[in-house]
Design a protein around this motif. Sequence first.
Motif: not given
Length: 229
Positions: A112-123
């Motif tokens: 399963r493949l998903d794309l997520v927008r996030l900040d690596v400093g606050n996962i």
Amino acid sequence: DYVPMRDLFTNPSVSFAYERGWRQGFAAAGFPGPDKEAEMVMDYFAPVAEGNEASTVVDMSCATGLFTRRLAKSNKYGRVFGCDYSDSMLQEARRRINADSELRERKSGQTRLDLVRLDVGNIPMRSDSVDALHAGAAMHCWPDLDSALSEIYRVLKPGGRYFASTFLAQYFRGLQASENGQSGPDIQAFQYFGSTDELKDMLVKAGFEEDKVSVEVLGTACVVIKAEK
């Protein structure tokens, strides 16, 4: 305000160029190329994530999905997350995924493949929930390295693995000279790592045990980091 280290890769022009010449230029530093790099990543992840339908693999700072696509198409993992701070990078990643029939038409039993927008400093993931995490040519783009590496350590399961590649500072020598000795995320576009020891110390500070961290240099300035929680 425009902050170079945070905002460079949010530019749609950079997203467009990333797989159209930008990433290929990394070969000059010693990067082996996407296919070989993906093979190295999957070999390292194999003992903790391969063949497990419940395994979770994260491709952090995935950009246009160069490695996200390869990880998903391998069908070795239960789920792959491609994560990035940049909307424009994720839009390009989605476009490339949708253009690939093998990824566009996922079947039962496939990764399963998903794309997520996030900040690596606050996962936004639970602690001890990720089997393996990849960050390809990414750490030099993270404004707050301490927070980022601490978060990566937090979300990895005990025994989970982290594989990263980045550059030594010498690759950016010309860029550094243009900054006239000024430093900080508001001035620099990239972090400058002076040595492999500096990088290893950062991972140990984040929680990784020293004897479970390896840092090696390929070519003149490509650094490969492997760490186990």
